[in-house]
Design a protein around this motif. Sequence first.
Motif, PDB file in Angstrom:
ATOM      1  N   ASN A   1      -2.863  26.314-123.122  1.00  0.00           N
ATOM      2  CA  ASN A   1      -3.651  25.093-122.940  1.00  0.00           C
ATOM      3  C   ASN A   1      -2.852  23.994-122.263  1.00  0.00           C
ATOM      4  O   ASN A   1      -3.327  23.345-121.343  1.00  0.00           O
ATOM      5  CB  ASN A   1      -4.154  24.604-124.294  1.00  0.00           C
ATOM      6  N   THR A   2      -1.605  23.820-122.744  1.00  0.00           N
ATOM      7  CA  THR A   2      -0.820  22.735-122.156  1.00  0.00           C
ATOM      8  C   THR A   2      -0.459  23.065-120.713  1.00  0.00           C
ATOM      9  O   THR A   2      -0.226  22.169-119.920  1.00  0.00           O
ATOM     10  CB  THR A   2       0.478  22.492-122.948  1.00  0.00           C
ATOM     11  N   GLY A   3      -0.420  24.367-120.396  1.00  0.00           N
ATOM     12  CA  GLY A   3      -0.118  24.770-119.017  1.00  0.00           C
ATOM     13  C   GLY A   3      -1.115  24.219-118.027  1.00  0.00           C
ATOM     14  O   GLY A   3      -0.804  23.991-116.863  1.00  0.00           O
ATOM     15  N   HIS A   4      -2.341  23.996-118.514  1.00  0.00           N
ATOM     16  CA  HIS A   4      -3.382  23.495-117.616  1.00  0.00           C
ATOM     17  C   HIS A   4      -3.287  21.999-117.375  1.00  0.00           C
ATOM     18  O   HIS A   4      -3.911  21.477-116.467  1.00  0.00           O
ATOM     19  CB  HIS A   4      -4.763  23.824-118.184  1.00  0.00           C
ATOM     20  N   ILE A   5      -2.500  21.327-118.212  1.00  0.00           N
ATOM     21  CA  ILE A   5      -2.445  19.865-118.075  1.00  0.00           C
ATOM     22  C   ILE A   5      -1.878  19.470-116.720  1.00  0.00           C
ATOM     23  O   ILE A   5      -2.345  18.546-116.077  1.00  0.00           O
ATOM     24  CB  ILE A   5      -1.601  19.265-119.223  1.00  0.00           C
ATOM     25  N   CYS A   6      -0.883  20.266-116.254  1.00  0.00           N
ATOM     26  CA  CYS A   6      -0.243  19.913-114.987  1.00  0.00           C
ATOM     27  C   CYS A   6      -1.194  20.060-113.799  1.00  0.00           C
ATOM     28  O   CYS A   6      -0.990  19.453-112.756  1.00  0.00           O
ATOM     29  CB  CYS A   6       1.018  20.727-114.780  1.00  0.00           C
ATOM     30  N   VAL A   7      -2.252  20.920-113.951  1.00  0.00           N
ATOM     31  CA  VAL A   7      -3.191  21.052-112.822  1.00  0.00           C
ATOM     32  C   VAL A   7      -4.369  20.079-112.950  1.00  0.00           C
ATOM     33  O   VAL A   7      -5.264  20.068-112.126  1.00  0.00           O
ATOM     34  CB  VAL A   7      -3.739  22.492-112.691  1.00  0.00           C
ATOM     35  N   ASP A   8      -4.351  19.300-113.988  1.00  0.00           N
ATOM     36  CA  ASP A   8      -5.397  18.305-114.160  1.00  0.00           C
ATOM     37  C   ASP A   8      -5.307  17.295-113.012  1.00  0.00           C
ATOM     38  O   ASP A   8      -4.254  16.696-112.801  1.00  0.00           O
ATOM     39  CB  ASP A   8      -5.176  17.609-115.506  1.00  0.00           C
ATOM     40  N   PRO A   9      -6.367  17.145-112.217  1.00  0.00           N
ATOM     41  CA  PRO A   9      -6.224  16.273-111.044  1.00  0.00           C
ATOM     42  C   PRO A   9      -6.111  14.791-111.432  1.00  0.00           C
ATOM     43  O   PRO A   9      -6.825  14.324-112.311  1.00  0.00           O
ATOM     44  CB  PRO A   9      -7.512  16.528-110.269  1.00  0.00           C
ATOM     45  N   VAL A  10      -5.213  14.137-110.771  1.00  0.00           N
ATOM     46  CA  VAL A  10      -5.124  12.684-110.956  1.00  0.00           C
ATOM     47  C   VAL A  10      -5.957  12.066-109.839  1.00  0.00           C
ATOM     48  O   VAL A  10      -5.636  12.188-108.668  1.00  0.00           O
ATOM     49  CB  VAL A  10      -3.658  12.216-110.844  1.00  0.00           C
ATOM     50  N   VAL A  11      -7.046  11.446-110.239  1.00  0.00           N
ATOM     51  CA  VAL A  11      -8.031  10.992-109.251  1.00  0.00           C
ATOM     52  C   VAL A  11      -7.423  10.023-108.246  1.00  0.00           C
ATOM     53  O   VAL A  11      -7.689  10.089-107.047  1.00  0.00           O
ATOM     54  CB  VAL A  11      -9.238  10.349-109.978  1.00  0.00           C
ATOM     55  N   ASP A  12      -6.532   9.173-108.753  1.00  0.00           N
ATOM     56  CA  ASP A  12      -5.946   8.157-107.862  1.00  0.00           C
ATOM     57  C   ASP A  12      -5.130   8.780-106.735  1.00  0.00           C
ATOM     58  O   ASP A  12      -5.023   8.230-105.648  1.00  0.00           O
ATOM     59  CB  ASP A  12      -5.012   7.239-108.669  1.00  0.00           C
ATOM     60  N   LYS A  13      -4.534   9.948-107.052  1.00  0.00           N
ATOM     61  CA  LYS A  13      -3.642  10.547-106.050  1.00  0.00           C
ATOM     62  C   LYS A  13      -4.379  11.469-105.085  1.00  0.00           C
ATOM     63  O   LYS A  13      -3.787  11.998-104.159  1.00  0.00           O
ATOM     64  CB  LYS A  13      -2.542  11.337-106.762  1.00  0.00           C
ATOM     65  N   MET A  14      -5.667  11.701-105.340  1.00  0.00           N
ATOM     66  CA  MET A  14      -6.392  12.613-104.452  1.00  0.00           C
ATOM     67  C   MET A  14      -6.990  11.871-103.262  1.00  0.00           C
ATOM     68  O   MET A  14      -7.471  10.748-103.420  1.00  0.00           O
ATOM     69  CB  MET A  14      -7.510  13.304-105.226  1.00  0.00           C
ATOM     70  N   PRO A  15      -6.960  12.517-102.071  1.00  0.00           N
ATOM     71  CA  PRO A  15      -7.451  11.793-100.886  1.00  0.00           C
ATOM     72  C   PRO A  15      -8.966  11.844-100.742  1.00  0.00           C
ATOM     73  O   PRO A  15      -9.479  11.979 -99.642  1.00  0.00           O
ATOM     74  CB  PRO A  15      -6.754  12.535 -99.742  1.00  0.00           C
ATOM     75  N   VAL A  16      -9.697  11.771-101.875  1.00  0.00           N
ATOM     76  CA  VAL A  16     -11.145  11.929-101.817  1.00  0.00           C
ATOM     77  C   VAL A  16     -11.798  10.844-100.954  1.00  0.00           C
ATOM     78  O   VAL A  16     -12.639  11.128-100.100  1.00  0.00           O
ATOM     79  CB  VAL A  16     -11.753  11.883-103.249  1.00  0.00           C
ATOM     80  N   TYR A  17     -11.349   9.621-101.163  1.00  0.00           N
ATOM     81  CA  TYR A  17     -12.000   8.519-100.454  1.00  0.00           C
ATOM     82  C   TYR A  17     -11.888   8.676 -98.939  1.00  0.00           C
ATOM     83  O   TYR A  17     -12.884   8.600 -98.213  1.00  0.00           O
ATOM     84  CB  TYR A  17     -11.392   7.185-100.890  1.00  0.00           C
ATOM     85  N   SER A  18     -10.650   8.951 -98.482  1.00  0.00           N
ATOM     86  CA  SER A  18     -10.466   9.080 -97.031  1.00  0.00           C
ATOM     87  C   SER A  18     -11.232  10.282 -96.484  1.00  0.00           C
ATOM     88  O   SER A  18     -11.776  10.239 -95.381  1.00  0.00           O
ATOM     89  CB  SER A  18      -8.986   9.182 -96.688  1.00  0.00           C
ATOM     90  N   GLN A  19     -11.309  11.358 -97.306  1.00  0.00           N
ATOM     91  CA  GLN A  19     -12.051  12.548 -96.856  1.00  0.00           C
ATOM     92  C   GLN A  19     -13.540  12.242 -96.730  1.00  0.00           C
ATOM     93  O   GLN A  19     -14.190  12.626 -95.751  1.00  0.00           O
ATOM     94  CB  GLN A  19     -11.844  13.693 -97.850  1.00  0.00           C
ATOM     95  N   ILE A  20     -14.057  11.520 -97.707  1.00  0.00           N
ATOM     96  CA  ILE A  20     -15.490  11.183 -97.663  1.00  0.00           C
ATOM     97  C   ILE A  20     -15.778  10.290 -96.463  1.00  0.00           C
ATOM     98  O   ILE A  20     -16.754  10.475 -95.740  1.00  0.00           O
ATOM     99  CB  ILE A  20     -15.921  10.494 -98.980  1.00  0.00           C
ATOM    100  N   LEU A  21     -14.871   9.340 -96.253  1.00  0.00           N
ATOM    101  CA  LEU A  21     -15.050   8.420 -95.117  1.00  0.00           C
ATOM    102  C   LEU A  21     -15.038   9.186 -93.800  1.00  0.00           C
ATOM    103  O   LEU A  21     -15.876   8.958 -92.915  1.00  0.00           O
ATOM    104  CB  LEU A  21     -13.909   7.395 -95.136  1.00  0.00           C
ATOM    105  N   HIS A  22     -14.103  10.120 -93.711  1.00  0.00           N
ATOM    106  CA  HIS A  22     -13.988  10.945 -92.502  1.00  0.00           C
ATOM    107  C   HIS A  22     -15.287  11.747 -92.280  1.00  0.00           C
ATOM    108  O   HIS A  22     -15.827  11.784 -91.180  1.00  0.00           O
ATOM    109  CB  HIS A  22     -12.792  11.878 -92.653  1.00  0.00           C
ATOM    110  N   SER A  23     -15.783  12.361 -93.377  1.00  0.00           N
ATOM    111  CA  SER A  23     -17.013  13.158 -93.278  1.00  0.00           C
ATOM    112  C   SER A  23     -18.185  12.270 -92.852  1.00  0.00           C
ATOM    113  O   SER A  23     -19.011  12.668 -92.035  1.00  0.00           O
ATOM    114  CB  SER A  23     -17.374  13.781 -94.619  1.00  0.00           C
ATOM    115  N   TYR A  24     -18.221  11.082 -93.406  1.00  0.00           N
ATOM    116  CA  TYR A  24     -19.318  10.167 -93.084  1.00  0.00           C
ATOM    117  C   TYR A  24     -19.311   9.815 -91.595  1.00  0.00           C
ATOM    118  O   TYR A  24     -20.331   9.889 -90.911  1.00  0.00           O
ATOM    119  CB  TYR A  24     -19.179   8.905 -93.941  1.00  0.00           C
ATOM    120  N   LYS A  25     -18.111   9.494 -91.102  1.00  0.00           N
ATOM    121  CA  LYS A  25     -17.995   9.144 -89.679  1.00  0.00           C
ATOM    122  C   LYS A  25     -18.382  10.336 -88.817  1.00  0.00           C
ATOM    123  O   LYS A  25     -19.083  10.205 -87.809  1.00  0.00           O
ATOM    124  CB  LYS A  25     -16.544   8.739 -89.368  1.00  0.00           C
ATOM    125  N   TRP A  26     -17.894  11.519 -89.235  1.00  0.00           N
ATOM    126  CA  TRP A  26     -18.152  12.744 -88.470  1.00  0.00           C
ATOM    127  C   TRP A  26     -19.660  13.025 -88.420  1.00  0.00           C
ATOM    128  O   TRP A  26     -20.212  13.348 -87.378  1.00  0.00           O
ATOM    129  CB  TRP A  26     -17.396  13.889 -89.145  1.00  0.00           C
TER     130      TRP A  26
END
Length: 311
Positions: free
Chosen positions: A89-114
């Motif tokens: 169980n604890t092994g999975h903690i390290c793969v828990d995504p940290v939302v702040d560090k993910m480039p979701v916003y820039s990806q969404i913006l890029h997709s929107y422009k595209w």
Amino acid sequence: MAREQTENLNLAIRLTQKLRSSVSQVFQDLADGFENQNAFGPQESEPGTGVSASCSLNNLQKSLKLVNNNYSELDKVASTLSTSVYTANTGHICVDPVVDKMPVYSQILHSYKWTNKMHEHSEKAVSILQQNSLKRSSLSPYRMSRVKGRSVLLPSAYPPSKVDTFIAQLDRQFQDIQFNVTRPLGSCAVVQVTLGRTMKVLLVFRGLMIEWVKVKGYQEDFLTEDGKIDIWSNSRFQVFRKITDHATAATLHFYHIMPEISIQSFIIWLQGYKNLFSAPCHKCGKHLQGALLPTWRDLRTRDPYHESCRH
Ligand SMILES: [Zn+2]
């Protein structure tokens, strides 16, 4: 074993909830002053008498005992759980995504422009295509096109029954060519064309449009090891690999808005290969050049040419 572990885990979760609720109760009671739980009634819990204080302490002691019991129970269950469960169980903690560090916003913006850009381009493309008098592709929802005043189906929109009828008609028309229709890919017809004893051609149709061509020798087949139709593998012989290239190019050359004409022309051209092993090159007069037969057939006259002699 796994089932037992799961049951223990469930039990541990239930006990944790119980412990949590008893601890919350202690703090709640401390905050409320144990007044509601006074066993001696409100008339004897006057401030300054000392009765209220001792009752409160008594109740607190009881609550803490309950907490202690709950904790002991949980501790007991926890000791039965294997450590591997924790590490898993604890092994999975390290793969828990940290939302702040993910480039979701820039990806969404890029997709929107595209997407916006694509929308703009497609609007322009529609306006240009609408002016095109050839109208090879129809934009109408009925996938119909007008040719010389009458409506015809687009090649790719032909239903399987019409395709079957047309192939059967070709089979009757060309005596020296065999057509064998299968549908391993759904509604798309896969037609194996056998040209005399010279070669085999595999055609994959979408509606009545040829989408894929493979040419192999007469001794080869289009089957995988487990007996399924194999549309991907190439011929063992370079001659047939060359003819595959020429035939693919020919399907584009014979493209016509009337798919029947397009396929008939292609088959007539393909028929020109029946003298593949006997006809010399129309230009140099030789059979072999660079150890290769004349693999190209003129698109109009069907005369044989070596690939380097065709120009
Ligand atoms: Zn030649």
